[in-house]
Design a protein around this motif. Structure first.
Motif, PDB file in Angstrom:
ATOM      1  N   ASP A  86       1.052  -1.092  -0.324  1.00  0.00           N
ATOM      2  CA  ASP A  86      -0.231   0.124   0.357  1.00  0.00           C
ATOM      3  C   ASP A  86       1.044   1.053   0.090  1.00  0.00           C
ATOM      4  O   ASP A  86       2.267   1.599   0.251  1.00  0.00           O
ATOM      5  N   SER A  87       0.285   2.557  -0.629  1.00  0.00           N
ATOM      6  CA  SER A  87       1.078   3.089  -0.601  1.00  0.00           C
ATOM      7  C   SER A  87       0.445   4.872  -0.150  1.00  0.00           C
ATOM      8  O   SER A  87      -1.075   4.851   0.204  1.00  0.00           O
ATOM      9  N   SER A  88       1.194   6.031  -0.190  1.00  0.00           N
ATOM     10  CA  SER A  88       0.457   6.748   1.043  1.00  0.00           C
ATOM     11  C   SER A  88       1.622   8.392  -0.177  1.00  0.00           C
ATOM     12  O   SER A  88       2.503   8.140   0.181  1.00  0.00           O
ATOM     13  N   THR A  89       0.022   9.412  -0.139  1.00  0.00           N
ATOM     14  CA  THR A  89       0.800  10.397  -1.090  1.00  0.00           C
ATOM     15  C   THR A  89       0.419  11.626  -0.300  1.00  0.00           C
ATOM     16  O   THR A  89      -0.821  11.479  -0.255  1.00  0.00           O
ATOM     17  N   ARG A  90       1.384  12.888  -0.201  1.00  0.00           N
ATOM     18  CA  ARG A  90       1.189  13.906   0.407  1.00  0.00           C
ATOM     19  C   ARG A  90       1.764  14.720  -0.568  1.00  0.00           C
ATOM     20  O   ARG A  90       3.086  14.387  -0.317  1.00  0.00           O
ATOM     21  N   GLU A  91       1.337  15.118  -1.940  1.00  0.00           N
ATOM     22  CA  GLU A  91       1.480  16.408  -1.655  1.00  0.00           C
ATOM     23  C   GLU A  91       2.671  15.726  -3.025  1.00  0.00           C
ATOM     24  O   GLU A  91       2.071  15.183  -3.534  1.00  0.00           O
ATOM     25  N   GLU A  92       3.591  15.945  -2.968  1.00  0.00           N
ATOM     26  CA  GLU A  92       5.238  15.189  -3.455  1.00  0.00           C
ATOM     27  C   GLU A  92       5.508  14.116  -2.992  1.00  0.00           C
ATOM     28  O   GLU A  92       6.290  13.554  -4.196  1.00  0.00           O
ATOM     29  N   THR A  93       5.831  13.495  -2.327  1.00  0.00           N
ATOM     30  CA  THR A  93       5.456  13.087  -1.191  1.00  0.00           C
ATOM     31  C   THR A  93       5.388  11.202  -1.241  1.00  0.00           C
ATOM     32  O   THR A  93       3.600  11.239  -1.135  1.00  0.00           O
ATOM     33  N   THR A  94       5.711  10.581  -1.569  1.00  0.00           N
ATOM     34  CA  THR A  94       5.115   9.296  -1.859  1.00  0.00           C
ATOM     35  C   THR A  94       5.992   8.021  -1.090  1.00  0.00           C
ATOM     36  O   THR A  94       7.236   7.855  -0.740  1.00  0.00           O
ATOM     37  N   VAL A  95       4.907   7.434  -0.007  1.00  0.00           N
ATOM     38  CA  VAL A  95       5.971   5.901   0.554  1.00  0.00           C
ATOM     39  C   VAL A  95       5.077   4.592   0.467  1.00  0.00           C
ATOM     40  O   VAL A  95       3.801   5.076   0.114  1.00  0.00           O
ATOM     41  N   THR A  96       5.342   4.253   0.180  1.00  0.00           N
ATOM     42  CA  THR A  96       4.811   2.683  -0.095  1.00  0.00           C
ATOM     43  C   THR A  96       5.345   1.660   0.534  1.00  0.00           C
ATOM     44  O   THR A  96       7.244   1.599   0.503  1.00  0.00           O
ATOM     45  N   VAL A  97       4.959   0.873   1.238  1.00  0.00           N
ATOM     46  CA  VAL A  97       5.011  -0.359   2.304  1.00  0.00           C
ATOM     47  C   VAL A  97       4.452  -1.279   1.375  1.00  0.00           C
ATOM     48  O   VAL A  97       3.526  -1.787   1.481  1.00  0.00           O
ATOM     49  N   ALA A  98       5.692  -2.460   2.484  1.00  0.00           N
ATOM     50  CA  ALA A  98       5.072  -4.035   1.930  1.00  0.00           C
ATOM     51  C   ALA A  98       5.611  -4.695   2.819  1.00  0.00           C
ATOM     52  O   ALA A  98       6.406  -4.568   3.706  1.00  0.00           O
ATOM     53  N   VAL A  99       4.604  -5.902   3.210  1.00  0.00           N
ATOM     54  CA  VAL A  99       4.493  -6.368   4.417  1.00  0.00           C
ATOM     55  C   VAL A  99       3.755  -8.283   3.509  1.00  0.00           C
ATOM     56  O   VAL A  99       3.339  -8.320   3.438  1.00  0.00           O
ATOM     57  N   GLU A 100       5.074  -8.665   3.942  1.00  0.00           N
ATOM     58  CA  GLU A 100       5.332 -10.249   3.591  1.00  0.00           C
ATOM     59  C   GLU A 100       4.744 -11.456   4.656  1.00  0.00           C
ATOM     60  O   GLU A 100       5.450 -11.241   6.237  1.00  0.00           O
ATOM     61  N   LEU A 101       3.806 -12.093   4.748  1.00  0.00           N
ATOM     62  CA  LEU A 101       3.602 -13.427   5.195  1.00  0.00           C
ATOM     63  C   LEU A 101       3.546 -14.263   5.246  1.00  0.00           C
ATOM     64  O   LEU A 101       3.303 -14.538   4.228  1.00  0.00           O
ATOM     65  N   THR A 102       3.744 -15.598   6.047  1.00  0.00           N
ATOM     66  CA  THR A 102       4.761 -16.994   5.103  1.00  0.00           C
ATOM     67  C   THR A 102       2.980 -18.089   5.383  1.00  0.00           C
ATOM     68  O   THR A 102       3.147 -18.525   4.546  1.00  0.00           O
ATOM     69  N   GLU A 103       2.356 -17.274   6.572  1.00  0.00           N
ATOM     70  CA  GLU A 103       0.915 -18.868   6.160  1.00  0.00           C
ATOM     71  C   GLU A 103      -0.167 -17.524   6.732  1.00  0.00           C
ATOM     72  O   GLU A 103       0.150 -16.313   7.329  1.00  0.00           O
ATOM     73  N   ARG A 104      -1.206 -18.422   6.292  1.00  0.00           N
ATOM     74  CA  ARG A 104      -2.827 -17.614   6.598  1.00  0.00           C
ATOM     75  C   ARG A 104      -2.424 -16.503   8.392  1.00  0.00           C
ATOM     76  O   ARG A 104      -3.509 -15.848   8.487  1.00  0.00           O
ATOM     77  N   ASP A 105      -2.582 -18.230   9.073  1.00  0.00           N
ATOM     78  CA  ASP A 105      -3.336 -18.019  10.430  1.00  0.00           C
ATOM     79  C   ASP A 105      -2.149 -17.011  10.715  1.00  0.00           C
ATOM     80  O   ASP A 105      -2.067 -16.304  12.020  1.00  0.00           O
ATOM     81  N   GLU A 106      -0.729 -15.850   9.901  1.00  0.00           N
ATOM     82  CA  GLU A 106      -0.262 -14.855  10.852  1.00  0.00           C
ATOM     83  C   GLU A 106      -0.905 -13.640  10.756  1.00  0.00           C
ATOM     84  O   GLU A 106      -0.952 -12.548  11.379  1.00  0.00           O
ATOM     85  N   GLU A 107      -1.933 -13.496   9.869  1.00  0.00           N
ATOM     86  CA  GLU A 107      -2.720 -12.671   9.742  1.00  0.00           C
ATOM     87  C   GLU A 107      -3.559 -12.621  11.310  1.00  0.00           C
ATOM     88  O   GLU A 107      -4.181 -11.277  11.288  1.00  0.00           O
ATOM     89  N   PHE A 108      -3.700 -13.917  11.646  1.00  0.00           N
ATOM     90  CA  PHE A 108      -4.544 -13.527  12.974  1.00  0.00           C
ATOM     91  C   PHE A 108      -3.624 -13.228  14.262  1.00  0.00           C
ATOM     92  O   PHE A 108      -4.519 -12.172  14.884  1.00  0.00           O
ATOM     93  N   GLN A 109      -3.132 -13.498  14.187  1.00  0.00           N
ATOM     94  CA  GLN A 109      -1.448 -13.226  14.522  1.00  0.00           C
ATOM     95  C   GLN A 109      -1.323 -11.378  14.873  1.00  0.00           C
ATOM     96  O   GLN A 109      -1.342 -10.522  15.444  1.00  0.00           O
ATOM     97  N   LEU A 110      -1.278 -11.035  13.495  1.00  0.00           N
ATOM     98  CA  LEU A 110      -1.278  -8.841  13.606  1.00  0.00           C
ATOM     99  C   LEU A 110      -1.984  -8.548  14.125  1.00  0.00           C
ATOM    100  O   LEU A 110      -2.325  -8.009  14.168  1.00  0.00           O
ATOM    101  N   LEU A 111      -4.156  -9.326  13.942  1.00  0.00           N
ATOM    102  CA  LEU A 111      -5.251  -8.543  14.330  1.00  0.00           C
ATOM    103  C   LEU A 111      -4.978  -8.428  15.300  1.00  0.00           C
ATOM    104  O   LEU A 111      -5.826  -7.453  15.904  1.00  0.00           O
ATOM    105  N   ASP A 112      -4.814  -9.849  16.449  1.00  0.00           N
ATOM    106  CA  ASP A 112      -4.672  -9.595  17.897  1.00  0.00           C
ATOM    107  C   ASP A 112      -3.280  -8.164  18.172  1.00  0.00           C
ATOM    108  O   ASP A 112      -3.765  -7.469  19.162  1.00  0.00           O
TER     109      ASP A 112
END
Length: 276
Positions: A18-44
């Motif tokens: 996902d990216s965020s742009t404020r006028e001339e500045t853009t930052v893009t971030v990637a998040v890697e997860l190896t298993e679906r169950d990690e999303e539950f841990q992340l949510l917690d």
């Protein structure tokens, strides 16, 4: 958590961008997860930090980063980044020439995905937005690697996937700091190098994006769109992508999903119970 299914083949690993742009500045971030169950841990974990920092605007499967004030919730954003430094990759760019915001975001995404994945590694790569956001990413990737991963788009992905929400939160905070001249380049909270300083890779990705070569093909993957937070929980659990004209899930009951939180995810359970 159900794995993603692409043409009947199960896949667990994913990268959300996902990216965020404020006028001339853009930052893009990637998040890697190896298993679906990690999303539950992340949510917690995200829920726990938000509760401890009293962030009332934090509402899973509903609000995005832009709904949370940065100055009054600085501790929340910084704790989130510190908790997940090992899973975050990002670039920033300050626009000074004719490239557009969408071009910058696409090249950023391609550079990040290529740096996260081995040359022939595949995983579900979730691009926030519509089909028009995924098309230039695939083109840019073709200039960096022979094997294009399983790229898919998801409308408002931050309200469906905690993984995408994490990318959104981090990108929003860093773009705010960079734009205001408050990013500490010598000792940063999270390293966010300038994308154009990545050697020839920026030019290779940008040139490929401009060519009409590699085409984005919409994956044969579940298409589900939620009209309420509880329906979006179901979409997330089933590994569905929100796309234009997609149907809602057949059930909006999240009771079975809440029961999964009984395995030690108390903060996630509390947040999910609010959505009944």
């Amino acid at each position: 958590m159900r794995p993603f299914e692409i043409a009947g083949t199960a896949m667990e690993s994913s990268v959300a961008v996902d990216s965020s742009t404020r006028e001339e500045t853009t930052v893009t971030v990637a998040v890697e997860l190896t298993e679906r169950d990690e999303e539950f841990q992340l949510l917690d974990r995200l829920s726990a930090i938000a509760r401890q920092e009293s962030v009332s605007e934090f509402k899973l499967f509903s609000n995005k980063a832009r709904n949370i004030g940065i100055e009054e919730n600085q501790a929340f954003f910084e704790r989130v980044i510190k908790s997940y430094r090992g899973k975050l990759r990002c670039y920033h760019h300050i626009q000074k020439s004719r490239e557009t915001q969408h071009e910058i975001e696409a090249v950023h995404t391609a550079l990040l995905v290529d740096s996260v994945l081995d040359p022939y590694e595949d995983c579900v790569t979730i691009i926030d937005g519509g089909e028009q956001k995924a098309k230039p990413v695939v083109k840019a990737l073709s200039g960096l690697r022979d094997a294009i991963p399983s790229v898919t788009h998801c409308l408002k992905s931050e309200t469906y996937y905690p993984q995408s929400l994490l990318a959104d939160l981090v990108a929003s905070y860093l773009s705010y700091r960079v734009h205001r001249g408050e990013y500490n380049y010598s000792n940063p909270l999270l390293r966010a190098p300038h994308a154009q300083h990545s050697g020839d890779r920026w030019g290779e990705a940008f040139s490929a994006m401009k060519r009409q070569s590699e085409q984005y093909r919409v994956l044969d993957l579940a298409e589900l769109q939620g009209n309420s937070p509880s329906q979006r929980v179901q979409c997330w659990y089933q590994g569905g992508m929100a796309r234009k004209d997609a149907e809602p899930p057949s059930s909006s009951s999240i009771t079975p999903i809440i029961k999964l939180a009984d395995k030690g995810f108390d903060d996630a359970k509390a947040e999910l119970e609010r959505l009944r």
